[in-house]
Design a protein around this motif. Structure first.
Motif, PDB file in Angstrom:
ATOM      1  N   ASN A 209       5.731 -32.637  61.581  1.00  0.00           N
ATOM      2  CA  ASN A 209       4.321 -33.021  61.451  1.00  0.00           C
ATOM      3  C   ASN A 209       4.087 -33.878  60.208  1.00  0.00           C
ATOM      4  OD1 ASN A 209       3.595 -31.616  63.776  1.00  0.00           O
ATOM      5  ND2 ASN A 209       3.137 -29.733  62.678  1.00  0.00           N
ATOM      6  N   LEU A 210       4.758 -33.538  59.107  1.00  0.00           N
ATOM      7  CA  LEU A 210       4.609 -34.326  57.884  1.00  0.00           C
ATOM      8  C   LEU A 210       5.200 -35.720  58.055  1.00  0.00           C
ATOM      9  CD1 LEU A 210       3.721 -34.426  54.920  1.00  0.00           C
ATOM     10  CD2 LEU A 210       5.987 -33.569  54.292  1.00  0.00           C
ATOM     11  N   ILE A 211       6.369 -35.807  58.688  1.00  0.00           N
ATOM     12  CA  ILE A 211       6.984 -37.117  58.926  1.00  0.00           C
ATOM     13  C   ILE A 211       6.085 -37.969  59.821  1.00  0.00           C
ATOM     14  CG2 ILE A 211       8.960 -38.307  59.923  1.00  0.00           C
ATOM     15  CD1 ILE A 211       9.541 -36.847  57.308  1.00  0.00           C
ATOM     16  N   ASP A 244      12.302 -32.277  67.860  1.00  0.00           N
ATOM     17  CA  ASP A 244      11.796 -31.766  69.135  1.00  0.00           C
ATOM     18  C   ASP A 244      10.494 -30.989  68.962  1.00  0.00           C
ATOM     19  OD1 ASP A 244      11.772 -31.401  71.865  1.00  0.00           O
ATOM     20  OD2 ASP A 244      12.987 -29.582  71.816  1.00  0.00           O
ATOM     21  N   THR A 245       9.589 -31.570  68.172  1.00  0.00           N
ATOM     22  CA  THR A 245       8.263 -30.983  67.972  1.00  0.00           C
ATOM     23  C   THR A 245       7.250 -31.830  68.711  1.00  0.00           C
ATOM     24  OG1 THR A 245       8.893 -30.152  65.793  1.00  0.00           O
ATOM     25  CG2 THR A 245       6.543 -30.301  66.258  1.00  0.00           C
ATOM     26  N   ARG A 246       6.718 -31.297  69.800  1.00  0.00           N
ATOM     27  CA  ARG A 246       5.885 -32.089  70.698  1.00  0.00           C
ATOM     28  C   ARG A 246       4.627 -32.620  70.048  1.00  0.00           C
ATOM     29  NH1 ARG A 246       5.696 -27.798  75.519  1.00  0.00           N
ATOM     30  NH2 ARG A 246       5.437 -26.489  73.671  1.00  0.00           N
ATOM     31  N   SER A 247       3.961 -31.786  69.259  1.00  0.00           N
ATOM     32  CA  SER A 247       2.695 -32.227  68.672  1.00  0.00           C
ATOM     33  C   SER A 247       2.893 -33.387  67.711  1.00  0.00           C
ATOM     34  CB  SER A 247       2.026 -31.056  67.943  1.00  0.00           C
ATOM     35  OG  SER A 247       2.846 -30.566  66.899  1.00  0.00           O
ATOM     36  N   ALA A 248       4.062 -33.456  67.054  1.00  0.00           N
ATOM     37  CA  ALA A 248       4.313 -34.524  66.085  1.00  0.00           C
ATOM     38  C   ALA A 248       4.484 -35.875  66.756  1.00  0.00           C
ATOM     39  CB  ALA A 248       5.550 -34.194  65.255  1.00  0.00           C
ATOM     40  N   LEU A 249       4.758 -35.895  68.050  1.00  0.00           N
ATOM     41  CA  LEU A 249       4.957 -37.160  68.763  1.00  0.00           C
ATOM     42  C   LEU A 249       3.665 -37.961  68.884  1.00  0.00           C
ATOM     43  CD1 LEU A 249       7.314 -35.993  71.648  1.00  0.00           C
ATOM     44  CD2 LEU A 249       7.926 -37.407  69.688  1.00  0.00           C
ATOM     45  N   ALA A 250       2.524 -37.326  68.657  1.00  0.00           N
ATOM     46  CA  ALA A 250       1.244 -38.026  68.806  1.00  0.00           C
ATOM     47  C   ALA A 250       1.120 -39.192  67.839  1.00  0.00           C
ATOM     48  CB  ALA A 250       0.087 -37.038  68.599  1.00  0.00           C
ATOM     49  N   ALA A 251       1.613 -39.018  66.608  1.00  0.00           N
ATOM     50  CA  ALA A 251       1.464 -40.069  65.599  1.00  0.00           C
ATOM     51  C   ALA A 251       2.212 -41.348  65.966  1.00  0.00           C
ATOM     52  CB  ALA A 251       1.901 -39.545  64.232  1.00  0.00           C
ATOM     53  N   GLY A 421       0.535 -24.936  58.574  1.00  0.00           N
ATOM     54  CA  GLY A 421       1.326 -25.610  57.555  1.00  0.00           C
ATOM     55  C   GLY A 421       0.780 -25.415  56.158  1.00  0.00           C
ATOM     56  N   SER A 422      -0.514 -25.100  56.054  1.00  0.00           N
ATOM     57  CA  SER A 422      -1.133 -24.905  54.742  1.00  0.00           C
ATOM     58  C   SER A 422      -0.573 -23.698  54.008  1.00  0.00           C
ATOM     59  CB  SER A 422      -2.654 -24.757  54.892  1.00  0.00           C
ATOM     60  OG  SER A 422      -2.973 -23.708  55.793  1.00  0.00           O
ATOM     61  N   ASN A 423       0.191 -22.856  54.692  1.00  0.00           N
ATOM     62  CA  ASN A 423       0.853 -21.743  54.020  1.00  0.00           C
ATOM     63  C   ASN A 423       2.080 -22.199  53.243  1.00  0.00           C
ATOM     64  OD1 ASN A 423      -0.899 -19.675  54.869  1.00  0.00           O
ATOM     65  ND2 ASN A 423       0.153 -19.472  56.814  1.00  0.00           N
ATOM     66  N   LYS A 424       2.512 -23.438  53.485  1.00  0.00           N
ATOM     67  CA  LYS A 424       3.652 -24.003  52.764  1.00  0.00           C
ATOM     68  C   LYS A 424       3.131 -24.876  51.632  1.00  0.00           C
ATOM     69  CE  LYS A 424       6.993 -23.974  56.570  1.00  0.00           C
ATOM     70  NZ  LYS A 424       6.220 -23.139  57.498  1.00  0.00           N
ATOM     71  N   VAL A 425       3.750 -24.768  50.470  1.00  0.00           N
ATOM     72  CA  VAL A 425       3.240 -25.462  49.290  1.00  0.00           C
ATOM     73  C   VAL A 425       3.231 -26.973  49.488  1.00  0.00           C
ATOM     74  CG1 VAL A 425       5.500 -25.551  48.150  1.00  0.00           C
ATOM     75  CG2 VAL A 425       3.403 -25.609  46.769  1.00  0.00           C
ATOM     76  N   GLN A 426       4.201 -27.525  50.242  1.00  0.00           N
ATOM     77  CA  GLN A 426       4.257 -28.970  50.435  1.00  0.00           C
ATOM     78  C   GLN A 426       3.078 -29.475  51.268  1.00  0.00           C
ATOM     79  OE1 GLN A 426       6.694 -26.808  51.127  1.00  0.00           O
ATOM     80  NE2 GLN A 426       8.701 -27.530  50.413  1.00  0.00           N
ATOM     81  N   ILE A 427       2.802 -28.803  52.384  1.00  0.00           N
ATOM     82  CA  ILE A 427       1.704 -29.235  53.257  1.00  0.00           C
ATOM     83  C   ILE A 427       0.354 -28.987  52.579  1.00  0.00           C
ATOM     84  CG2 ILE A 427       0.622 -28.970  55.510  1.00  0.00           C
ATOM     85  CD1 ILE A 427       3.395 -30.196  55.619  1.00  0.00           C
ATOM     86  N   PHE A 428       0.207 -27.823  51.961  1.00  0.00           N
ATOM     87  CA  PHE A 428      -1.039 -27.521  51.253  1.00  0.00           C
ATOM     88  C   PHE A 428      -1.299 -28.570  50.182  1.00  0.00           C
ATOM     89  CE2 PHE A 428      -3.554 -25.327  47.985  1.00  0.00           C
ATOM     90  CZ  PHE A 428      -4.593 -24.829  48.753  1.00  0.00           C
ATOM     91  N   SER A 429      -0.253 -28.947  49.447  1.00  0.00           N
ATOM     92  CA  SER A 429      -0.402 -29.941  48.383  1.00  0.00           C
ATOM     93  C   SER A 429      -0.798 -31.295  48.950  1.00  0.00           C
ATOM     94  CB  SER A 429       0.913 -30.068  47.605  1.00  0.00           C
ATOM     95  OG  SER A 429       1.265 -28.849  46.985  1.00  0.00           O
ATOM     96  N   ALA A 430      -0.145 -31.700  50.053  1.00  0.00           N
ATOM     97  CA  ALA A 430      -0.469 -32.986  50.669  1.00  0.00           C
ATOM     98  C   ALA A 430      -1.921 -33.014  51.143  1.00  0.00           C
ATOM     99  CB  ALA A 430       0.476 -33.261  51.840  1.00  0.00           C
ATOM    100  N   LEU A 431      -2.386 -31.903  51.712  1.00  0.00           N
ATOM    101  CA  LEU A 431      -3.759 -31.832  52.208  1.00  0.00           C
ATOM    102  C   LEU A 431      -4.772 -31.929  51.078  1.00  0.00           C
ATOM    103  CD1 LEU A 431      -3.367 -28.960  54.850  1.00  0.00           C
ATOM    104  CD2 LEU A 431      -3.950 -31.339  55.346  1.00  0.00           C
TER     105      LEU A 431
END
Length: 456
Positions: A209-211, A244-251, A421-431
Protein backbone atom coordinates in the motif's frame (compact mmCIF):
# COMPACT_ATOMS: atom_id res chain seq x y z
CA UNK A 1 34.84 24.65 17.03
CA UNK A 2 31.94 25.07 19.43
CA UNK A 3 29.54 23.82 16.73
CA UNK A 4 31.50 20.61 16.12
CA UNK A 5 31.77 20.10 19.87
CA UNK A 6 27.95 20.23 20.01
CA UNK A 7 27.66 17.58 17.30
CA UNK A 8 30.21 15.36 19.04
CA UNK A 9 28.48 15.65 22.41
CA UNK A 10 25.08 14.93 20.82
CA UNK A 11 26.44 11.78 19.19
CA UNK A 12 28.15 10.76 22.42
CA UNK A 13 24.85 11.11 24.29
CA UNK A 14 23.12 8.91 21.66
CA UNK A 15 25.78 6.21 22.02
CA UNK A 16 25.58 6.31 25.82
CA UNK A 17 21.78 6.10 25.79
CA UNK A 18 21.88 3.29 23.24
CA UNK A 19 24.37 1.38 25.40
CA UNK A 20 22.00 1.43 28.36
CA UNK A 21 18.70 0.78 26.59
CA UNK A 22 19.67 -1.61 23.78
CA UNK A 23 19.10 -5.31 24.33
CA UNK A 24 22.57 -6.62 23.50
CA UNK A 25 21.34 -10.23 23.48
CA UNK A 26 19.28 -9.50 20.37
CA UNK A 27 22.16 -8.03 18.37
CA UNK A 28 22.57 -9.83 15.05
CA UNK A 29 24.18 -8.92 11.74
CA UNK A 30 21.15 -7.00 10.46
CA UNK A 31 20.55 -5.29 13.80
CA UNK A 32 24.20 -4.18 13.88
CA UNK A 33 24.06 -2.99 10.25
CA UNK A 34 20.85 -1.06 10.88
CA UNK A 35 22.34 0.49 14.01
CA UNK A 36 25.52 1.59 12.21
CA UNK A 37 23.47 3.09 9.37
CA UNK A 38 21.38 4.93 11.94
CA UNK A 39 24.50 6.41 13.58
CA UNK A 40 26.02 7.49 10.24
CA UNK A 41 22.75 9.14 9.17
CA UNK A 42 22.52 10.88 12.54
CA UNK A 43 25.99 12.38 12.13
CA UNK A 44 25.11 13.69 8.65
CA UNK A 45 21.74 15.07 9.78
CA UNK A 46 23.21 16.85 12.80
CA UNK A 47 26.04 18.37 10.75
CA UNK A 48 23.74 20.37 8.48
CA UNK A 49 20.05 21.23 8.84
CA UNK A 50 19.38 20.89 5.10
CA UNK A 51 19.93 17.13 5.54
CA UNK A 52 17.95 16.85 8.76
CA UNK A 53 14.42 16.75 7.32
CA UNK A 54 15.03 14.31 4.42
CA UNK A 55 17.05 12.00 6.69
CA UNK A 56 14.23 12.18 9.23
CA UNK A 57 11.87 10.95 6.50
CA UNK A 58 14.18 8.07 5.63
CA UNK A 59 14.57 6.98 9.25
CA UNK A 60 10.79 7.23 9.67
CA UNK A 61 9.89 5.27 6.55
CA UNK A 62 12.85 3.49 5.00
CA UNK A 63 15.31 2.51 7.72
CA UNK A 64 15.11 -1.26 8.32
CA UNK A 65 13.23 -1.92 11.55
CA UNK A 66 15.99 -4.25 12.78
CA UNK A 67 17.28 -1.40 14.93
CA UNK A 68 13.93 -1.34 16.73
CA UNK A 69 14.38 -5.04 17.51
CA UNK A 70 17.13 -4.15 19.97
CA UNK A 71 15.10 -1.44 21.67
CA UNK A 72 13.36 -2.22 24.98
CA UNK A 73 10.32 -4.26 23.92
CA UNK A 74 7.11 -5.67 25.28
CA UNK A 75 4.70 -8.32 24.03
CA UNK A 76 1.25 -6.92 23.19
CA UNK A 77 -0.44 -10.29 23.04
CA UNK A 78 -0.22 -13.74 24.56
CA UNK A 79 2.56 -16.24 23.90
CA UNK A 80 0.05 -18.89 22.80
CA UNK A 81 -1.19 -16.73 19.91
CA UNK A 82 -0.11 -17.32 16.33
CA UNK A 83 2.07 -14.43 15.25
CA UNK A 84 3.16 -13.69 18.82
CA UNK A 85 5.78 -10.93 18.73
CA UNK A 86 7.53 -8.21 20.69
CA UNK A 87 6.99 -4.52 20.03
CA UNK A 88 9.42 -1.70 20.94
CA UNK A 89 8.53 0.69 23.73
CA UNK A 90 10.58 3.47 22.11
CA UNK A 91 11.58 3.81 18.46
CA UNK A 92 14.91 4.79 16.92
CA UNK A 93 13.37 7.83 15.23
CA UNK A 94 12.49 9.20 18.65
CA UNK A 95 16.12 9.08 19.77
CA UNK A 96 17.17 10.65 16.49
CA UNK A 97 14.67 13.46 16.79
CA UNK A 98 15.11 14.26 20.49
CA UNK A 99 18.83 14.85 20.04
CA UNK A 100 18.22 16.57 16.71
CA UNK A 101 16.12 19.16 18.52
CA UNK A 102 19.10 19.98 20.73
CA UNK A 103 21.21 20.70 17.66
CA UNK A 104 18.66 22.33 15.31
CA UNK A 105 16.12 23.84 17.72
CA UNK A 106 16.65 27.32 16.25
CA UNK A 107 15.67 26.16 12.76
CA UNK A 108 12.70 23.98 13.63
CA UNK A 109 9.18 25.39 13.81
CA UNK A 110 7.52 24.84 17.18
CA UNK A 111 4.56 27.11 16.40
CA UNK A 112 1.64 25.05 15.19
CA UNK A 113 -1.98 24.57 16.05
CA UNK A 114 -3.80 21.29 15.51
CA UNK A 115 -6.67 19.53 17.29
CA UNK A 116 -4.61 16.32 17.51
CA UNK A 117 -2.44 18.05 20.11
CA UNK A 118 -5.25 17.16 22.51
CA UNK A 119 -4.05 13.53 22.26
CA UNK A 120 -0.69 14.05 24.03
CA UNK A 121 -1.86 17.02 26.11
CA UNK A 122 -5.28 15.86 27.36
CA UNK A 123 -5.93 12.24 26.42
CA UNK A 124 -2.65 10.76 27.67
CA UNK A 125 -2.76 12.07 31.27
CA UNK A 126 -6.50 11.45 31.66
CA UNK A 127 -6.38 7.95 30.17
CA UNK A 128 -3.26 7.06 32.18
CA UNK A 129 -4.98 7.99 35.44
CA UNK A 130 -8.07 6.07 34.34
CA UNK A 131 -6.12 2.89 33.59
CA UNK A 132 -4.25 3.14 36.88
CA UNK A 133 -7.57 3.39 38.71
CA UNK A 134 -8.87 0.33 36.85
CA UNK A 135 -6.33 -1.69 38.85
CA UNK A 136 -5.86 -4.22 36.09
CA UNK A 137 -2.70 -6.32 35.71
CA UNK A 138 0.75 -4.76 35.48
CA UNK A 139 0.98 -6.15 31.94
CA UNK A 140 -2.19 -4.28 30.99
CA UNK A 141 -0.77 -0.97 32.22
CA UNK A 142 2.64 -1.66 30.68
CA UNK A 143 1.10 -2.33 27.26
CA UNK A 144 -0.96 0.86 27.56
CA UNK A 145 2.17 2.90 28.32
CA UNK A 146 4.07 1.27 25.43
CA UNK A 147 1.21 2.28 23.13
CA UNK A 148 1.80 5.97 23.87
CA UNK A 149 4.33 6.03 21.02
CA UNK A 150 1.61 7.45 18.78
CA UNK A 151 1.07 10.41 21.12
CA UNK A 152 4.81 11.10 21.18
CA UNK A 153 5.05 10.75 17.40
CA UNK A 154 2.22 13.25 16.93
CA UNK A 155 4.37 15.96 18.54
CA UNK A 156 7.44 14.95 16.52
CA UNK A 157 5.54 14.86 13.23
CA UNK A 158 3.78 18.18 13.84
CA UNK A 159 7.17 19.81 14.38
CA UNK A 160 8.66 18.17 11.29
CA UNK A 161 5.65 18.92 9.09
CA UNK A 162 5.47 22.54 10.23
CA UNK A 163 9.20 22.98 9.52
CA UNK A 164 8.98 21.84 5.89
CA UNK A 165 9.66 24.58 3.36
CA UNK A 166 10.61 22.50 0.33
CA UNK A 167 7.92 19.92 -0.45
CA UNK A 168 9.89 18.56 -3.40
CA UNK A 169 12.66 17.56 -1.02
CA UNK A 170 10.16 15.67 1.12
CA UNK A 171 8.68 13.94 -1.93
CA UNK A 172 12.17 12.87 -3.02
CA UNK A 173 12.89 11.51 0.47
CA UNK A 174 9.64 9.52 0.43
CA UNK A 175 10.41 8.09 -3.02
CA UNK A 176 13.96 7.13 -2.01
CA UNK A 177 12.63 5.51 1.18
CA UNK A 178 10.14 3.47 -0.87
CA UNK A 179 12.89 2.29 -3.22
CA UNK A 180 15.03 1.31 -0.25
CA UNK A 181 12.07 -0.58 1.21
CA UNK A 182 11.78 -2.58 -2.00
CA UNK A 183 15.43 -3.62 -1.74
CA UNK A 184 14.92 -4.51 1.93
CA UNK A 185 11.83 -6.55 1.07
CA UNK A 186 13.69 -8.56 -1.59
CA UNK A 187 16.42 -9.41 0.90
CA UNK A 188 13.95 -10.24 3.67
CA UNK A 189 11.72 -12.35 1.42
CA UNK A 190 14.68 -14.30 0.04
CA UNK A 191 16.21 -15.00 3.45
CA UNK A 192 12.86 -16.05 4.92
CA UNK A 193 11.64 -18.00 1.87
CA UNK A 194 8.52 -15.88 1.49
CA UNK A 195 6.28 -16.69 -1.47
CA UNK A 196 5.10 -13.05 -1.61
CA UNK A 197 7.29 -9.97 -1.57
CA UNK A 198 7.24 -9.01 2.10
CA UNK A 199 8.98 -6.25 4.02
CA UNK A 200 10.50 -7.13 7.37
CA UNK A 201 9.57 -3.63 8.51
CA UNK A 202 6.00 -3.39 7.20
CA UNK A 203 4.79 -6.87 6.34
CA UNK A 204 3.04 -7.49 3.02
CA UNK A 205 -0.12 -5.37 2.84
CA UNK A 206 1.23 -2.17 4.39
CA UNK A 207 4.39 -2.43 2.29
CA UNK A 208 2.43 -2.77 -0.96
CA UNK A 209 0.00 0.00 0.00
CA UNK A 210 2.85 2.40 0.78
CA UNK A 211 4.63 1.62 -2.49
CA UNK A 212 1.37 2.11 -4.40
CA UNK A 213 0.73 5.47 -2.74
CA UNK A 214 4.29 6.62 -3.44
CA UNK A 215 3.74 5.97 -7.16
CA UNK A 216 1.65 9.17 -7.24
CA UNK A 217 4.66 11.15 -5.96
CA UNK A 218 6.78 9.69 -8.76
CA UNK A 219 4.17 10.36 -11.43
CA UNK A 220 3.93 14.04 -10.47
CA UNK A 221 7.67 14.56 -9.87
CA UNK A 222 8.21 17.23 -12.53
CA UNK A 223 12.00 17.41 -12.09
CA UNK A 224 12.37 13.70 -12.97
CA UNK A 225 12.93 12.79 -16.59
CA UNK A 226 10.26 10.75 -18.33
CA UNK A 227 12.67 7.81 -18.50
CA UNK A 228 13.46 7.93 -14.78
CA UNK A 229 9.78 8.19 -13.86
CA UNK A 230 8.98 5.21 -16.08
CA UNK A 231 11.73 3.05 -14.58
CA UNK A 232 10.68 3.84 -11.00
CA UNK A 233 6.99 3.28 -11.74
CA UNK A 234 7.73 -0.06 -13.38
CA UNK A 235 9.81 -1.03 -10.34
CA UNK A 236 6.96 -0.06 -8.04
CA UNK A 237 4.45 -1.94 -10.19
CA UNK A 238 6.57 -5.09 -10.16
CA UNK A 239 6.93 -4.88 -6.37
CA UNK A 240 3.16 -4.53 -5.95
CA UNK A 241 2.48 -7.50 -8.22
CA UNK A 242 5.01 -9.63 -6.34
CA UNK A 243 3.43 -8.63 -3.03
CA UNK A 244 0.08 -9.86 -4.39
CA UNK A 245 -1.91 -7.23 -2.50
CA UNK A 246 -5.08 -6.57 -4.46
CA UNK A 247 -6.03 -3.24 -2.93
CA UNK A 248 -2.59 -1.78 -3.72
CA UNK A 249 -3.15 -2.36 -7.45
CA UNK A 250 -5.61 0.55 -7.54
CA UNK A 251 -2.85 3.17 -7.54
CA UNK A 252 -0.87 2.00 -10.62
CA UNK A 253 -4.13 1.34 -12.48
CA UNK A 254 -5.23 4.87 -11.74
CA UNK A 255 -1.95 6.24 -13.09
CA UNK A 256 -2.66 4.45 -16.37
CA UNK A 257 -6.08 6.14 -16.43
CA UNK A 258 -4.38 9.49 -15.75
CA UNK A 259 -2.20 8.93 -18.78
CA UNK A 260 -5.26 8.20 -20.90
CA UNK A 261 -6.91 11.38 -19.62
CA UNK A 262 -3.78 13.33 -20.55
CA UNK A 263 -3.56 11.82 -24.03
CA UNK A 264 -7.14 12.75 -24.93
CA UNK A 265 -6.80 16.21 -23.42
CA UNK A 266 -9.52 15.80 -20.82
CA UNK A 267 -9.71 18.03 -17.72
CA UNK A 268 -10.90 16.41 -14.53
CA UNK A 269 -11.16 17.76 -11.03
CA UNK A 270 -10.13 16.06 -7.79
CA UNK A 271 -13.63 14.82 -7.02
CA UNK A 272 -13.68 12.80 -10.22
CA UNK A 273 -10.21 11.41 -9.53
CA UNK A 274 -11.27 10.34 -6.04
CA UNK A 275 -14.36 8.66 -7.46
CA UNK A 276 -12.27 6.73 -9.99
CA UNK A 277 -9.72 5.46 -7.46
CA UNK A 278 -12.49 4.51 -5.03
CA UNK A 279 -14.24 2.55 -7.79
CA UNK A 280 -11.00 0.83 -8.72
CA UNK A 281 -10.33 -0.07 -5.12
CA UNK A 282 -13.70 -1.77 -4.85
CA UNK A 283 -13.30 -3.45 -8.23
CA UNK A 284 -10.03 -5.06 -7.13
CA UNK A 285 -11.94 -7.09 -4.54
CA UNK A 286 -14.98 -7.64 -6.76
CA UNK A 287 -14.65 -11.44 -6.79
CA UNK A 288 -14.41 -11.59 -3.02
CA UNK A 289 -17.34 -9.21 -2.62
CA UNK A 290 -19.48 -11.23 -5.04
CA UNK A 291 -18.56 -14.46 -3.26
CA UNK A 292 -19.49 -12.92 0.09
CA UNK A 293 -22.83 -11.60 -1.20
CA UNK A 294 -23.67 -15.19 -2.13
CA UNK A 295 -23.75 -15.90 1.61
CA UNK A 296 -25.22 -12.56 2.66
CA UNK A 297 -28.10 -14.28 4.43
CA UNK A 298 -25.53 -16.00 6.65
CA UNK A 299 -23.48 -12.91 7.48
CA UNK A 300 -25.66 -11.82 10.40
CA UNK A 301 -25.67 -15.36 11.72
CA UNK A 302 -21.86 -15.50 11.68
CA UNK A 303 -21.45 -12.03 13.18
CA UNK A 304 -23.93 -12.63 15.97
CA UNK A 305 -22.70 -16.11 16.84
CA UNK A 306 -20.24 -16.57 19.69
CA UNK A 307 -18.87 -19.71 18.01
CA UNK A 308 -15.59 -19.54 16.14
CA UNK A 309 -16.44 -18.23 12.69
CA UNK A 310 -13.80 -20.39 11.02
CA UNK A 311 -15.97 -23.40 11.83
CA UNK A 312 -19.02 -21.93 10.12
CA UNK A 313 -18.35 -23.96 6.97
CA UNK A 314 -18.87 -20.89 4.76
CA UNK A 315 -15.28 -19.68 4.73
CA UNK A 316 -13.12 -20.35 1.68
CA UNK A 317 -9.99 -18.90 0.12
CA UNK A 318 -12.01 -16.33 -1.85
CA UNK A 319 -14.18 -14.84 0.89
CA UNK A 320 -12.14 -15.50 4.05
CA UNK A 321 -10.56 -12.05 3.91
CA UNK A 322 -13.89 -10.24 3.90
CA UNK A 323 -15.56 -12.49 6.47
CA UNK A 324 -12.59 -12.09 8.82
CA UNK A 325 -12.75 -8.33 8.42
CA UNK A 326 -16.48 -8.34 9.23
CA UNK A 327 -15.71 -10.03 12.54
CA UNK A 328 -12.84 -7.64 13.24
CA UNK A 329 -14.97 -4.61 12.37
CA UNK A 330 -17.72 -5.82 14.68
CA UNK A 331 -15.16 -6.32 17.47
CA UNK A 332 -13.79 -2.80 17.01
CA UNK A 333 -17.25 -1.20 16.97
CA UNK A 334 -18.21 -3.02 20.18
CA UNK A 335 -15.00 -1.77 21.81
CA UNK A 336 -15.83 1.80 20.85
CA UNK A 337 -19.45 1.62 22.00
CA UNK A 338 -18.33 0.20 25.32
CA UNK A 339 -15.60 2.85 25.78
CA UNK A 340 -16.82 5.89 23.84
CA UNK A 341 -14.87 8.59 25.70
CA UNK A 342 -11.36 7.14 26.14
CA UNK A 343 -11.49 3.92 24.13
CA UNK A 344 -9.83 0.74 25.34
CA UNK A 345 -6.41 2.37 25.22
CA UNK A 346 -3.57 2.37 22.66
CA UNK A 347 -1.97 -1.02 21.96
CA UNK A 348 -4.67 -2.82 23.97
CA UNK A 349 -6.80 -3.91 21.00
CA UNK A 350 -5.15 -7.30 20.68
CA UNK A 351 -5.43 -8.36 24.32
CA UNK A 352 -8.96 -7.00 24.68
CA UNK A 353 -10.38 -8.59 21.53
CA UNK A 354 -11.37 -11.79 23.33
CA UNK A 355 -13.71 -9.77 25.55
CA UNK A 356 -15.57 -8.51 22.48
CA UNK A 357 -16.40 -11.63 20.50
CA UNK A 358 -13.19 -12.52 18.66
CA UNK A 359 -12.30 -16.15 19.40
CA UNK A 360 -9.29 -16.97 17.22
CA UNK A 361 -5.96 -17.25 19.05
CA UNK A 362 -3.90 -15.11 16.72
CA UNK A 363 -2.05 -11.81 17.00
CA UNK A 364 -4.14 -9.51 14.80
CA UNK A 365 -5.41 -5.96 14.51
CA UNK A 366 -8.72 -4.39 13.55
CA UNK A 367 -7.91 -4.31 9.79
CA UNK A 368 -9.51 -0.88 9.58
CA UNK A 369 -7.45 2.16 10.50
CA UNK A 370 -10.45 4.33 11.37
CA UNK A 371 -12.10 1.73 13.60
CA UNK A 372 -8.71 1.06 15.16
CA UNK A 373 -8.33 4.72 16.15
CA UNK A 374 -11.79 5.16 17.66
CA UNK A 375 -11.74 1.77 19.42
CA UNK A 376 -8.41 2.61 21.07
CA UNK A 377 -8.82 6.38 21.60
CA UNK A 378 -12.60 6.75 21.78
CA UNK A 379 -13.87 10.14 20.62
CA UNK A 380 -10.28 11.43 20.73
CA UNK A 381 -9.58 9.14 17.78
CA UNK A 382 -11.97 11.27 15.75
CA UNK A 383 -9.51 14.17 16.15
CA UNK A 384 -6.82 12.17 14.34
CA UNK A 385 -9.27 11.17 11.61
CA UNK A 386 -10.34 14.81 11.21
CA UNK A 387 -6.70 15.94 10.95
CA UNK A 388 -6.08 13.40 8.17
CA UNK A 389 -9.23 13.94 6.12
CA UNK A 390 -9.31 17.74 6.21
CA UNK A 391 -5.88 17.76 4.50
CA UNK A 392 -7.37 16.30 1.31
CA UNK A 393 -10.46 18.50 1.44
CA UNK A 394 -8.95 21.97 0.92
CA UNK A 395 -11.09 25.06 0.94
CA UNK A 396 -8.94 26.54 -1.82
CA UNK A 397 -7.49 25.22 -5.05
CA UNK A 398 -4.26 23.33 -4.58
CA UNK A 399 -1.00 24.15 -6.31
CA UNK A 400 0.04 21.57 -8.90
CA UNK A 401 3.24 20.70 -7.04
CA UNK A 402 1.10 19.37 -4.15
CA UNK A 403 -1.08 17.08 -6.29
CA UNK A 404 1.26 14.11 -5.84
CA UNK A 405 1.34 14.40 -2.06
CA UNK A 406 -2.44 14.90 -1.90
CA UNK A 407 -3.05 11.71 -3.87
CA UNK A 408 -0.35 9.93 -1.86
CA UNK A 409 -2.26 10.75 1.32
CA UNK A 410 -5.62 9.90 -0.22
CA UNK A 411 -4.34 6.53 -1.41
CA UNK A 412 -3.10 5.65 2.08
CA UNK A 413 -6.37 6.82 3.66
CA UNK A 414 -8.31 4.64 1.25
CA UNK A 415 -6.29 1.53 2.12
CA UNK A 416 -7.02 2.19 5.79
CA UNK A 417 -10.58 1.04 5.07
CA UNK A 418 -9.37 -2.55 4.94
CA UNK A 419 -6.03 -2.37 6.77
CA UNK A 420 -4.92 -0.82 10.05
CA UNK A 421 -1.61 0.46 8.73
CA UNK A 422 -1.75 3.30 11.25
CA UNK A 423 -0.70 0.78 13.90
CA UNK A 424 2.72 0.71 12.22
CA UNK A 425 5.05 3.61 12.95
CA UNK A 426 5.97 4.04 9.26
CA UNK A 427 2.39 4.35 7.98
CA UNK A 428 1.26 6.44 10.95
CA UNK A 429 4.21 8.79 10.38
CA UNK A 430 3.50 9.10 6.65
CA UNK A 431 -0.16 9.90 7.35
CA UNK A 432 0.42 12.53 10.04
CA UNK A 433 3.42 14.13 8.34
CA UNK A 434 1.86 14.59 4.90
CA UNK A 435 -1.48 15.72 6.32
CA UNK A 436 0.34 18.30 8.44
CA UNK A 437 2.26 19.62 5.42
CA UNK A 438 -0.89 19.79 3.28
CA UNK A 439 -2.98 21.37 6.04
CA UNK A 440 -0.41 24.13 6.37
CA UNK A 441 -0.29 24.57 2.59
CA UNK A 442 -4.07 24.64 2.15
CA UNK A 443 -4.35 27.23 4.87
CA UNK A 444 -1.68 29.59 3.59
CA UNK A 445 -1.60 29.35 -0.21
CA UNK A 446 -3.89 29.91 -3.18
CA UNK A 447 -3.19 27.36 -5.87
CA UNK A 448 -4.38 25.81 -9.10
CA UNK A 449 -5.32 22.15 -8.73
CA UNK A 450 -6.05 21.34 -12.37
CA UNK A 451 -3.81 18.52 -13.55
CA UNK A 452 -3.38 19.55 -17.16
CA UNK A 453 0.22 19.80 -18.36
CA UNK A 454 1.36 17.52 -15.53
CA UNK A 455 3.51 15.61 -15.55
CA UNK A 456 5.59 17.09 -18.32
Amino acid sequence: MRLYLTYFLSLLVILVVCFFIFDIDRFGFFELSSCLLFIVLSIIAYSNFKYFLPISIFILIGLPSNINNIMPSLEIGYNYERGYSLYPIIYAIELFFYFGVLVHHKKLNFKFNSPILLIPLIYVPVALIYHILLEKTDLHLAIFISGLWQARMIIILLILGSSVKNVNQINSALIFSALFLIIESFVYSKLNSKTELTSGSLGTNSFANLIAATSFLVYYKSNYSKMLRTIILLTFGLAILMADTRSALAAPLLIVIFQIYKSIGSRHKLTLLISVIASLYLAIDLDAIHNTITYIDKVYEILSSSDTFINSGLINSTNSSIFTRLILFKTSIMMFLDNIILGIGPNLWNIEKYNYGFNEYVLIDSHNGYLSLISQYGIFGLLIIYHLIRAILPSKKIQKKYIGMTLFLFSLLLTELSNAGSNKVQIFSALILTSTILSKTNKNENCDFRIKRYPK
